[in-house]
Design a protein around this motif. Structure first.
Motif, PDB file in Angstrom:
ATOM      1  N   UNK A 180      44.393  48.845  49.408  1.00 33.59           N
ATOM      2  CA  UNK A 180      43.265  47.933  49.228  1.00 33.59           C
ATOM      3  C   UNK A 180      43.405  47.151  47.925  1.00 33.59           C
ATOM      4  N   UNK A 181      43.816  47.838  46.850  1.00 33.90           N
ATOM      5  CA  UNK A 181      43.953  47.144  45.573  1.00 33.90           C
ATOM      6  C   UNK A 181      45.232  46.315  45.503  1.00 33.90           C
ATOM      7  N   UNK A 182      46.279  46.777  46.174  1.00 39.98           N
ATOM      8  CA  UNK A 182      47.508  45.979  46.222  1.00 39.98           C
ATOM      9  C   UNK A 182      47.251  44.654  46.936  1.00 39.98           C
ATOM     10  N   UNK A 183      46.513  44.712  48.053  1.00 41.93           N
ATOM     11  CA  UNK A 183      46.218  43.480  48.784  1.00 41.93           C
ATOM     12  C   UNK A 183      45.250  42.598  48.002  1.00 41.93           C
ATOM     13  N   UNK A 184      44.320  43.212  47.265  1.00 40.99           N
ATOM     14  CA  UNK A 184      43.377  42.426  46.466  1.00 40.99           C
ATOM     15  C   UNK A 184      44.112  41.671  45.362  1.00 40.99           C
ATOM     16  N   UNK A 185      45.075  42.341  44.740  1.00 39.70           N
ATOM     17  CA  UNK A 185      45.892  41.676  43.717  1.00 39.70           C
ATOM     18  C   UNK A 185      46.656  40.508  44.331  1.00 39.70           C
ATOM     19  N   UNK A 186      47.157  40.707  45.551  1.00 43.36           N
ATOM     20  CA  UNK A 186      47.864  39.639  46.256  1.00 43.36           C
ATOM     21  C   UNK A 186      46.941  38.443  46.479  1.00 43.36           C
ATOM     22  N   UNK A 187      45.693  38.708  46.887  1.00 44.51           N
ATOM     23  CA  UNK A 187      44.726  37.621  47.073  1.00 44.51           C
ATOM     24  C   UNK A 187      44.447  36.913  45.744  1.00 44.51           C
ATOM     25  N   UNK A 188      44.318  37.678  44.667  1.00 42.85           N
ATOM     26  CA  UNK A 188      44.051  37.073  43.357  1.00 42.85           C
ATOM     27  C   UNK A 188      45.204  36.187  42.912  1.00 42.85           C
ATOM     28  N   UNK A 189      46.423  36.632  43.199  1.00 46.53           N
ATOM     29  CA  UNK A 189      47.599  35.835  42.819  1.00 46.53           C
ATOM     30  C   UNK A 189      47.596  34.489  43.551  1.00 46.53           C
ATOM     31  N   UNK A 190      47.238  34.522  44.831  1.00 43.71           N
ATOM     32  CA  UNK A 190      47.295  33.305  45.646  1.00 43.71           C
ATOM     33  C   UNK A 190      46.035  32.441  45.553  1.00 43.71           C
ATOM     34  N   UNK A 191      44.889  33.055  45.275  1.00 48.02           N
ATOM     35  CA  UNK A 191      43.637  32.295  45.282  1.00 48.02           C
ATOM     36  C   UNK A 191      42.856  32.417  43.965  1.00 48.02           C
ATOM     37  N   UNK A 192      43.422  33.153  42.997  1.00 48.89           N
ATOM     38  CA  UNK A 192      42.697  33.379  41.752  1.00 48.89           C
ATOM     39  C   UNK A 192      42.405  32.108  40.977  1.00 48.89           C
ATOM     40  N   UNK A 193      43.225  31.064  41.187  1.00 51.12           N
ATOM     41  CA  UNK A 193      42.987  29.813  40.465  1.00 51.12           C
ATOM     42  C   UNK A 193      41.630  29.202  40.794  1.00 51.12           C
ATOM     43  N   UNK A 194      41.090  29.602  41.974  1.00 52.91           N
ATOM     44  CA  UNK A 194      39.769  29.109  42.372  1.00 52.91           C
ATOM     45  C   UNK A 194      38.716  29.557  41.357  1.00 52.91           C
ATOM     46  N   UNK A 195      38.877  30.767  40.821  1.00 55.85           N
ATOM     47  CA  UNK A 195      37.904  31.300  39.875  1.00 55.85           C
ATOM     48  C   UNK A 195      37.921  30.531  38.560  1.00 55.85           C
ATOM     49  N   UNK A 196      39.044  29.867  38.246  1.00 55.88           N
ATOM     50  CA  UNK A 196      39.134  29.124  37.005  1.00 55.88           C
ATOM     51  C   UNK A 196      38.334  27.830  37.046  1.00 55.88           C
ATOM     52  N   UNK A 197      38.013  27.404  38.266  1.00 54.02           N
ATOM     53  CA  UNK A 197      37.330  26.117  38.415  1.00 54.02           C
ATOM     54  C   UNK A 197      35.808  26.239  38.442  1.00 54.02           C
ATOM     55  N   UNK A 198      35.287  27.465  38.348  1.00 53.73           N
ATOM     56  CA  UNK A 198      33.836  27.625  38.449  1.00 53.73           C
ATOM     57  C   UNK A 198      33.191  27.641  37.054  1.00 53.73           C
TER      58      UNK A 198
END
Length: 198
Positions: A180-198
């Motif tokens: 669960x955490x490995x996949x969450x890290x994968x999501x953050x790597x691919x989509x984490x830049x979205x959090x920088x725009x808020x």
């Protein structure tokens, strides 16, 4: 409501049904040997709708941003409900899902859903990735393994190697936490830049 979303909604409906069927014998002492024989087919069908909603969404061209949010939400509702059940047993003192593992998984799932909502607000729909799909498969294996142990206990089928079987379910849920955490890290790597725009 589109057919694919109806299948997704089925998982949300079946979650409390499974919960009640699992806990009624614990609360009342009645139906101990039969409630799970009804609950397990309900859970099997509910899990199968995860395939059906995707199948019909592609077949009828119903893939939508709403479905990409609704599907994982329904998964979380169903799986966390099953995991809560597996923290309890008709026999006092027995648990198949360690509380620590449950809390870690719950925090991960809530964080993942929050990421999806933020992404949706930014105009990006986060579809399931391979790591997330593998995690879901292991969730299902672990929950059914735990339910099988509880069924054996309720049917008075307790083999000599019961302790080993219980260790097995702990190991499976430990793998669930890791994936669960490995996949969450994968999501953050691919989509984490979205959090920088808020």
């Amino acid at each position: 409501m589109k057919l694919s979303n109806k299948f997704t909604f089925t998982r949300i409906i079946f979650a409390p049904i499974f919960f009640l069927l699992y806990f009624i014998p614990i609360w009342t002492g009645c139906g101990t040997k039969f409630s799970l024989l009804i609950a397990i087919p309900c859970l099997v069908f509910a899990e199968f709708t995860d395939y059906l909603d995707g199948h019909y969404a592609r077949k009828h061209n119903e893939v939508s941003d709403f479905g990409k949010l609704f599907d994982p939400f329904a998964d979380v509702v169903l799986h966390l409900t099953a995991f809560v059940c597996l923290m309890h047993s008709v026999k006092s003192g027995i648990s198949y899902m360690p509380v620590l593992f449950f809390v870690l998984i719950m925090l991960r799932e809530f964080s993942q859903n929050f990421l999806r909502m933020v992404a949706a607000k930014q105009g990006t729909a986060i579809a399931a990735r391979k790591g997330g799909k593998l995690k879901t498969v292991v969730y299902i294996i672990a929950e059914f393994y735990g339910i099988l142990l509880e069924l054996m206990l309720r049917m008075d089928i307790v083999p000599e190697f019961w302790g080993g079987l219980k260790i097995g379910v702990y190991v499976l849920f430990g793998i669930c936490v890791i994936l669960s955490y490995a996949s969450f890290i994968d999501y953050l790597i691919h989509f984490g830049k979205i959090l920088k725009d808020i």
